[in-house]
Design an enzyme around this catalytic site. Structure first.
Site, PDB file in Angstrom:
ATOM      1  N   GLU A  98       0.962  -1.097  -0.113  1.00 23.68           N
ATOM      2  CA  GLU A  98       0.101  -0.064   0.160  1.00 23.68           C
ATOM      3  C   GLU A  98       0.782   1.175  -0.070  1.00 23.68           C
ATOM      4  OE1 GLU A  98      -4.347  -1.256   1.765  1.00 23.68           O
ATOM      5  OE2 GLU A  98      -3.278   0.536   2.559  1.00 23.68           O
ATOM      6  N   CYS A 111       2.895   8.288   1.750  1.00 26.90           N
ATOM      7  CA  CYS A 111       3.268   7.365   2.729  1.00 26.90           C
ATOM      8  C   CYS A 111       3.417   5.975   1.991  1.00 26.90           C
ATOM      9  CB  CYS A 111       2.239   7.229   3.531  1.00 26.90           C
ATOM     10  SG  CYS A 111       2.283   5.999   5.020  1.00 26.90           S
ATOM     11  N   CYS A 118       4.973  -7.320   7.891  1.00 24.79           N
ATOM     12  CA  CYS A 118       5.762  -6.645   9.127  1.00 24.79           C
ATOM     13  C   CYS A 118       6.037  -7.869   9.927  1.00 24.79           C
ATOM     14  CB  CYS A 118       5.194  -5.305   9.569  1.00 24.79           C
ATOM     15  SG  CYS A 118       6.315  -4.549  10.819  1.00 24.79           S
ATOM     16  N   CYS A 122       3.377  -5.453  16.610  1.00 23.48           N
ATOM     17  CA  CYS A 122       2.667  -4.495  17.405  1.00 23.48           C
ATOM     18  C   CYS A 122       1.150  -5.053  17.716  1.00 23.48           C
ATOM     19  CB  CYS A 122       2.778  -3.250  16.853  1.00 23.48           C
ATOM     20  SG  CYS A 122       4.366  -2.323  16.890  1.00 23.48           S
ATOM     21  N   CYS A 125      -1.681  -3.230  15.523  1.00 26.44           N
ATOM     22  CA  CYS A 125      -1.410  -2.939  14.201  1.00 26.44           C
ATOM     23  C   CYS A 125      -1.980  -3.885  13.125  1.00 26.44           C
ATOM     24  CB  CYS A 125       0.075  -2.699  14.006  1.00 26.44           C
ATOM     25  SG  CYS A 125       0.361  -2.371  12.173  1.00 26.44           S
ATOM     26  N   GLY A 168       5.504  -2.207   7.016  1.00 28.53           N
ATOM     27  CA  GLY A 168       6.748  -2.691   7.273  1.00 28.53           C
ATOM     28  C   GLY A 168       7.469  -1.901   8.344  1.00 28.53           C
ATOM     29  N   SER A 200      10.060   6.310   9.817  1.00 29.78           N
ATOM     30  CA  SER A 200       9.328   5.904  11.157  1.00 29.78           C
ATOM     31  C   SER A 200       9.648   4.546  11.765  1.00 29.78           C
ATOM     32  CB  SER A 200       7.684   6.113  11.015  1.00 29.78           C
ATOM     33  OG  SER A 200       7.276   5.670  12.199  1.00 29.78           O
ATOM     34  N   SER A 223       8.005   5.359  17.154  1.00 31.48           N
ATOM     35  CA  SER A 223       6.610   4.973  17.451  1.00 31.48           C
ATOM     36  C   SER A 223       6.721   4.727  18.919  1.00 31.48           C
ATOM     37  CB  SER A 223       6.049   3.952  16.645  1.00 31.48           C
ATOM     38  OG  SER A 223       5.898   4.238  15.242  1.00 31.48           O
ATOM     39  N   ASN A 299      -7.074   3.929  14.527  1.00 31.62           N
ATOM     40  CA  ASN A 299      -8.072   3.468  13.607  1.00 31.62           C
ATOM     41  C   ASN A 299      -8.475   2.254  14.128  1.00 31.62           C
ATOM     42  OD1 ASN A 299      -9.084   4.683  11.323  1.00 31.62           O
ATOM     43  ND2 ASN A 299      -6.968   5.598  11.015  1.00 31.62           N
ATOM     44  N   CYS A 342      -1.688   4.111   6.691  1.00 31.54           N
ATOM     45  CA  CYS A 342      -0.412   3.694   6.577  1.00 31.54           C
ATOM     46  C   CYS A 342      -0.149   2.499   7.495  1.00 31.54           C
ATOM     47  CB  CYS A 342       0.387   4.939   6.729  1.00 31.54           C
ATOM     48  SG  CYS A 342      -0.020   6.534   5.940  1.00 31.54           S
TER      49      CYS A 342
HETATM   50  N1  SAH Z   1       7.080   0.305  11.464  1.00 28.05           N
HETATM   51  C1  SAH Z   1       7.028   1.659  11.721  1.00 28.05           C
HETATM   52  C2  SAH Z   1       6.236   2.268  10.475  1.00 28.05           C
HETATM   53  C3  SAH Z   1       4.849   1.779  10.346  1.00 28.05           C
HETATM   54  S1  SAH Z   1       3.568   2.187  11.244  1.00 28.05           S
HETATM   55  C4  SAH Z   1       6.689   2.192  12.829  1.00 28.05           C
HETATM   56  O1  SAH Z   1       6.385   1.243  13.737  1.00 28.05           O
HETATM   57  O2  SAH Z   1       6.838   3.244  13.241  1.00 28.05           O
HETATM   58  C5  SAH Z   1       3.446   3.763  11.079  1.00 28.05           C
HETATM   59  C6  SAH Z   1       2.510   4.381  12.370  1.00 28.05           C
HETATM   60  O3  SAH Z   1       1.376   3.872  12.617  1.00 28.05           O
HETATM   61  C7  SAH Z   1       3.076   3.813  13.825  1.00 28.05           C
HETATM   62  O4  SAH Z   1       3.274   5.116  14.635  1.00 28.05           O
HETATM   63  C8  SAH Z   1       2.287   2.832  14.334  1.00 28.05           C
HETATM   64  O5  SAH Z   1       2.107   2.978  15.735  1.00 28.05           O
HETATM   65  C9  SAH Z   1       0.881   3.692  13.623  1.00 28.05           C
HETATM   66  N2  SAH Z   1      -0.264   2.664  13.594  1.00 28.05           N
HETATM   67  C10 SAH Z   1      -0.384   1.232  13.345  1.00 28.05           C
HETATM   68  N3  SAH Z   1      -1.488   0.998  13.542  1.00 28.05           N
HETATM   69  C11 SAH Z   1      -2.245   1.944  13.616  1.00 28.05           C
HETATM   70  C12 SAH Z   1      -3.807   2.261  13.668  1.00 28.05           C
HETATM   71  N4  SAH Z   1      -4.543   0.871  13.543  1.00 28.05           N
HETATM   72  N5  SAH Z   1      -4.321   3.320  14.055  1.00 28.05           N
HETATM   73  C13 SAH Z   1      -3.525   4.311  14.104  1.00 28.05           C
HETATM   74  N6  SAH Z   1      -2.192   4.509  14.086  1.00 28.05           N
HETATM   75  C14 SAH Z   1      -1.738   3.177  13.908  1.00 28.05           C
END
Ligand code: SAH
Length: 366
Positions: A98, A111, A118, A122, A125, A168, A200, A223, A299, A342
């Site tokens: 994406e 983005c 990934c 987390c 996520c 990722g 990030s 993050s 989200n 993203c």
């Molecule tokens: N792996 C990297 C980049 C991808 S995630 C990272 O962790 O930074 C990008 C951002 O989206 C991160 O800050 C993550 O915490 C956030 N994120 C992931 N899932 C989400 C969701 N469902 N709603 C809002 N933010 C989210």
């Protein structure tokens, strides 16, 4: 060099200036022809060698017969009401990633993804649910920028931002990510200033230290997402391997430009990490680090139990950080759906608000 080319099936996208100089030599052309080819591919965004008219006809023919400049194909495109557009791109082996285009009051941001899926688990996520399938090559990262800027008809020389906040963990694919960044930033390439490029990370400490040593270095976002070791481990199990204390130490040591700040992202999860005490602890953790905080209302999606914090919580959290002189921004104005798209690939809400273009659920990672 040969390995680079055959790995990408004769696609030149992703080769840097020195690779292309070698290619020119291989084609029995002087090396400066490689630099010209670099400008044609990245600055002028030429895909047809026949149109690279500054190159001699013999070289153009040879290039056309052996090589291509291929962008990933657009498999689906979903436009949100607020102007953001989410692209599902398909790669040469049939995998999908994406890329999200976000226009915001004249400021354009792309983005991009760094991996298919990934490996960092987390818990909140949606990409984590996929696991990691493979790393993206530099050309596939650049291909996202090329394909989406072409689809959005963004002319060369238009300024835009690139954030590695898609699928990722960019620091687990650092070499191809940095190769792509150098080509994005090269004045003869896409000429995007480094301050407009952000990587990030979930917090891969040794890779943050490695990135700190790079001479061509984009901006870094971390993050954070939690205010204590226990809470962070519960949300982001990688905190066991790279604890908050070590992460923040690496952040303190990260070299910053004169007016640069580290960005900390904080996804606000209702009843989990969004209390006043959390905000106070975050302010304390960030003491002594030149930082700003992006507060991201979560989200939600069907398969995970987390809910976004109510707006009054988000505002209270922001106020506490601001009272501690930490700039804190709420990433909500652009439409919650797209901003988190993203990090979140399953956007039921977004799809119902828009006119989806043949999104195939079987291949869509969400
Ligand atoms: N792996 C990297 C980049 C991808 S995630 C990272 O962790 O930074 C990008 C951002 O989206 C991160 O800050 C993550 O915490 C956030 N994120 C992931 N899932 C989400 C969701 N469902 N709603 C809002 N933010 C989210």
């Amino acid at each position: 060099m040969k390995a680079v080319i055959s790995a990408s099936r004769d696609n030149l996208l992703g080769l840097d200036k020195s690779d292309l100089r070698e290619l020119a030599a291989l084609c029995e052309e002087p090396q400066f022809r490689g630099a010209q080819l670099f400008r044609n591919i990245y600055a002028r965004r030429q895909r047809d060698f026949a149109e690279c008219t500054e190159l001699p006809a013999r070289f153009r023919h040879l290039l056309s017969s052996r090589y291509r400049v291929d962008y990933p194909a657009i498999k689906a495109r979903i436009a949100s009401r607020d102007g953001a557009v989410r692209y599902l791109l398909s790669l040469h082996d049939g995998e999908n990633v994406e890329t999200v285009f976000m226009p915001d009051e004249g400021r354009l941001t792309l983005c991009v993804s760094s991996q298919v899926g990934c490996a960092v688990n987390c818990h909140f996520c949606f990409t984590a649910l996929l696991g990691v399938k493979r790393n993206l090559e530099a050309g596939e990262i650049l291909g996202q920028v090329m394909a989406v800027t072409a689809a959005q008809r963004i002319p060369p020389a238009t300024p835009f931002n690139v954030v590695f906040m898609g699928m990722g963990e960019p620091l687990l694919n650092l070499a191809p990510v940095m190769k792509a960044v150098r080509i994005l930033a090269d004045r003869d390439g896409m000429a995007i200033p480094l301050r407009r490029i952000t990587i990030s990370t979930a917090g891969i400490v040794p890779k943050i230290r490695e990135m700190a040593r790079e001479t061509v270095r984009p901006k870094l976002a971390i993050s954070l997402n939690a205010s204590t070791e226990e809470q962070r481990t519960a949300l982001m199990p990688l905190n066991r391997k790279y604890p908050l204390s070590e992460l923040l130490q690496a952040c303190r040591e990260f070299p910053l430009g004169s007016r640069e700040r580290l960005t900390f992202e904080y996804v606000l999860l209702d009843g989990i990490n969004d209390t006043d005490s959390d905000a106070q602890r975050v302010a304390a953790l960030l003491g002594g680090i030149r930082s700003k905080v992006n507060l991201i209302p979560y989200n939600a999606g069907p398969d995970l139990p987390y809910r976004p914090s109510p707006l009054r919580r988000v505002l209270a959290f922001q106020k506490i950080l601001q009272d501690h002189h930490i700039p804190a921004f709420i990433r909500i104005s652009r439409g919650q759906d797209i901003m988190a798209a993203c990090g979140q690939l399953r956007l039921a809400g977004m799809e119902s608000e828009t006119a989806p273009v043949d999104v195939a659920p079987s291949v869509s990672p969400g």
